[in-house]
Design a protein around this motif. Structure first.
Motif, PDB file in Angstrom:
ATOM      1  N   SER A  55       0.837  -1.190   0.000  1.00 42.57           N
ATOM      2  CA  SER A  55       0.000   0.000   0.000  1.00 42.57           C
ATOM      3  C   SER A  55       0.879   1.250   0.000  1.00 42.57           C
ATOM      4  N   GLY A  56       0.549   2.200  -0.866  1.00 46.22           N
ATOM      5  CA  GLY A  56       1.317   3.443  -0.933  1.00 46.22           C
ATOM      6  C   GLY A  56       2.496   3.396  -1.889  1.00 46.22           C
ATOM      7  N   VAL A 217      -2.763 -13.107  -5.665  1.00 48.77           N
ATOM      8  CA  VAL A 217      -3.820 -12.698  -6.597  1.00 48.77           C
ATOM      9  C   VAL A 217      -3.237 -12.541  -8.007  1.00 48.77           C
ATOM     10  N   ILE A 218      -2.078 -11.907  -8.078  1.00 47.26           N
ATOM     11  CA  ILE A 218      -1.393 -11.712  -9.362  1.00 47.26           C
ATOM     12  C   ILE A 218      -1.044 -13.067  -9.991  1.00 47.26           C
ATOM     13  N   ALA A 219      -0.540 -13.974  -9.142  1.00 48.43           N
ATOM     14  CA  ALA A 219      -0.075 -15.261  -9.656  1.00 48.43           C
ATOM     15  C   ALA A 219      -1.218 -16.096 -10.227  1.00 48.43           C
ATOM     16  N   ARG A 220      -2.428 -15.870  -9.742  1.00 47.56           N
ATOM     17  CA  ARG A 220      -3.575 -16.612 -10.252  1.00 47.56           C
ATOM     18  C   ARG A 220      -3.873 -16.275 -11.711  1.00 47.56           C
ATOM     19  N   LEU A 221      -3.554 -15.066 -12.100  1.00 54.46           N
ATOM     20  CA  LEU A 221      -4.057 -14.562 -13.374  1.00 54.46           C
ATOM     21  C   LEU A 221      -2.983 -14.123 -14.355  1.00 54.46           C
ATOM     22  N   CYS A 222      -1.849 -13.674 -13.832  1.00 50.73           N
ATOM     23  CA  CYS A 222      -0.921 -12.925 -14.692  1.00 50.73           C
ATOM     24  C   CYS A 222       0.285 -13.753 -15.085  1.00 50.73           C
ATOM     25  N   ASP A 223       0.705 -13.610 -16.334  1.00 48.53           N
ATOM     26  CA  ASP A 223       1.930 -14.297 -16.732  1.00 48.53           C
ATOM     27  C   ASP A 223       3.152 -13.404 -16.617  1.00 48.53           C
ATOM     28  N   LYS A 224       2.922 -12.092 -16.532  1.00 46.91           N
ATOM     29  CA  LYS A 224       4.041 -11.172 -16.296  1.00 46.91           C
ATOM     30  C   LYS A 224       3.728 -10.349 -15.061  1.00 46.91           C
ATOM     31  N   VAL A 225       4.763  -9.897 -14.406  1.00 49.19           N
ATOM     32  CA  VAL A 225       4.538  -9.080 -13.213  1.00 49.19           C
ATOM     33  C   VAL A 225       5.613  -8.004 -13.097  1.00 49.19           C
ATOM     34  N   VAL A 226       5.206  -6.832 -12.626  1.00 48.21           N
ATOM     35  CA  VAL A 226       6.191  -5.836 -12.192  1.00 48.21           C
ATOM     36  C   VAL A 226       5.951  -5.578 -10.702  1.00 48.21           C
ATOM     37  N   VAL A 227       7.031  -5.423 -10.003  1.00 54.20           N
ATOM     38  CA  VAL A 227       6.968  -5.206  -8.557  1.00 54.20           C
ATOM     39  C   VAL A 227       7.327  -3.750  -8.276  1.00 54.20           C
ATOM     40  N   MET A 228       6.436  -3.044  -7.575  1.00 56.36           N
ATOM     41  CA  MET A 228       6.691  -1.636  -7.264  1.00 56.36           C
ATOM     42  C   MET A 228       7.025  -1.444  -5.791  1.00 56.36           C
ATOM     43  N   GLN A 229       7.949  -0.522  -5.553  1.00 57.93           N
ATOM     44  CA  GLN A 229       8.267  -0.121  -4.183  1.00 57.93           C
ATOM     45  C   GLN A 229       8.628   1.363  -4.216  1.00 57.93           C
ATOM     46  N   HIS A 230       8.005   2.129  -3.337  1.00 61.29           N
ATOM     47  CA  HIS A 230       8.259   3.577  -3.269  1.00 61.29           C
ATOM     48  C   HIS A 230       8.197   4.239  -4.641  1.00 61.29           C
ATOM     49  N   GLY A 231       7.214   3.867  -5.438  1.00 58.79           N
ATOM     50  CA  GLY A 231       7.001   4.534  -6.725  1.00 58.79           C
ATOM     51  C   GLY A 231       7.835   4.023  -7.874  1.00 58.79           C
ATOM     52  N   ARG A 232       8.764   3.123  -7.577  1.00 61.70           N
ATOM     53  CA  ARG A 232       9.631   2.600  -8.645  1.00 61.70           C
ATOM     54  C   ARG A 232       9.334   1.139  -8.920  1.00 61.70           C
ATOM     55  N   ILE A 233       9.681   0.709 -10.150  1.00 66.02           N
ATOM     56  CA  ILE A 233       9.651  -0.717 -10.446  1.00 66.02           C
ATOM     57  C   ILE A 233      10.984  -1.300 -10.001  1.00 66.02           C
TER      58      ILE A 233
END
Ligand SMILES: Nc1ncnc2c1ncn2[C@@H]1O[C@H](COP(=O)(O)OP(=O)(O)O)[C@@H](O)[C@H]1O
Ligand SMILES: [Mg+2]
Length: 265
Positions: A55-56, A217-233
């Motif tokens: 969150s955030g 939740v992402i893993a159920r549906l998505c084949d690609k993922v980006v991980v965000m932290q403090h506004g960055r990937i």
């Protein structure tokens, strides 16, 4: 992931969004919040892309930029190679639709389900039989057609989210952005809605961008993922690889927080 790369539909380049915070009495300078920082993102047609982060971390801010509901502080977004905002925004509005977290607040309580789903068809001035289309999208989300006469408060949380999805599907979008679409729902209903979204992406050939703070939740549906932290990937790749061997400490923590590895499609 598909073997051959399909065309790019949505692209973000060096995207930043900084909010000026209200002046406090203690200081005359206005603090800034860097909600989205230098994001590059490429979405190909047919992608099922997950955006995950606590969150955030800037997920909703990024979603609003991609939806052209907010303006970047700097950087560029392109839709089908054309820079946003397009000269013809009606086309963009039809093609890129959104589902938000809480169907209770995103559906107007004074409108019937019929009126709610009809609205985008009318606003976008779509030349087709609206009654037929409303029935079709209710079928897509497994809601009975007689639901048309009901009001949101007469529906369960899951049914309301199905209505929100039906409304998003009505204009036949190419891209669906779903921002925490199951976070307000309890666990069993959550599964049903994820299953529905998975079926829809397959059957309608939708490109989906699914945003969640929950990696399972992402893993159920998505084949690609980006991980965000403090506004960055901080990390991106095939969901399976990110799950199996997270490169970033923060991603490893997200993976560790998932009780057991969910079935990856
Ligand atoms: N309109 C706004 N004004 C000021 N700060 C904002 C605004 N919208 C979001 N933020 C801040 O930007 C950061 C990212 O928020 P958000 O995109 O909502 O994150 P997420 O969706 O990942 O929870 C947070 O620190 C939030 O407080
Ligand atoms: Mg959010």
């Amino acid at each position: 992931m598909s073997q051959t790369m399909s065309p790019v539909i949505l692209e973000a380049m060096s995207l930043c969004r900084t909010f000026k915070l209200p002046r406090t009495s203690l200081s005359s300078a206005r603090a800034e919040r860097h909600a989205v920082v230098d994001i590059d993102l490429t979405v190909n047609i047919g992608d099922r892309l997950g955006i995950v982060g606590e969150s955030g971390s800037g997920k909703t801010t990024l979603a609003k930029l991609l939806l052209c509901l907010d303006k970047p502080s700097s950087g560029v977004i392109k839709f089908k190679t054309q820079e946003l905002p397009l000269a013809d925004m009606a086309k963009f509005r039809r093609e890129v639709q959104v589902v938000f977290q809480d169907p209770r607040s995103s559906l107007d309580p004074r409108m019937t389900i019929d009126q709610i789903i009809r609205e985008p068809l009318e606003c976008l001035n779509l030349q087709e039989d609206h009654d037929t289309r409303i029935d079709e999208v209710l079928d897509h989300v497994d809601l009975e057609r007689k639901m048309r006469a009901r009001y949101p408060h007469e529906l369960s949380g899951g049914q309301r989210q199905r209505v929100a999805i039906a409304r998003a599907l009505a204009p036949r979008p190419t891209v669906l952005i779903a921002d925490e679409p199951v976070s307000a729902l309890d666990v069993l209903v959550r599964d049903e809605i994820l299953q529905l979204l998975a079926g829809l992406t397959d059957n309608l050939g939708l490109t989906i961008i699914l945003i969640s703070h929950d990696l399972s939740v992402i893993a159920r549906l998505c084949d690609k993922v980006v991980v965000m932290q403090h506004g960055r990937i901080v990390e991106s790749g095939a969901t399976e690889n990110v799950f199996r061997s997270p490169q970033h400490q923060f991603t490893a923590e997200l993976v560790a927080a998932v009780p057991r590895l969910p079935e990856i499609r």
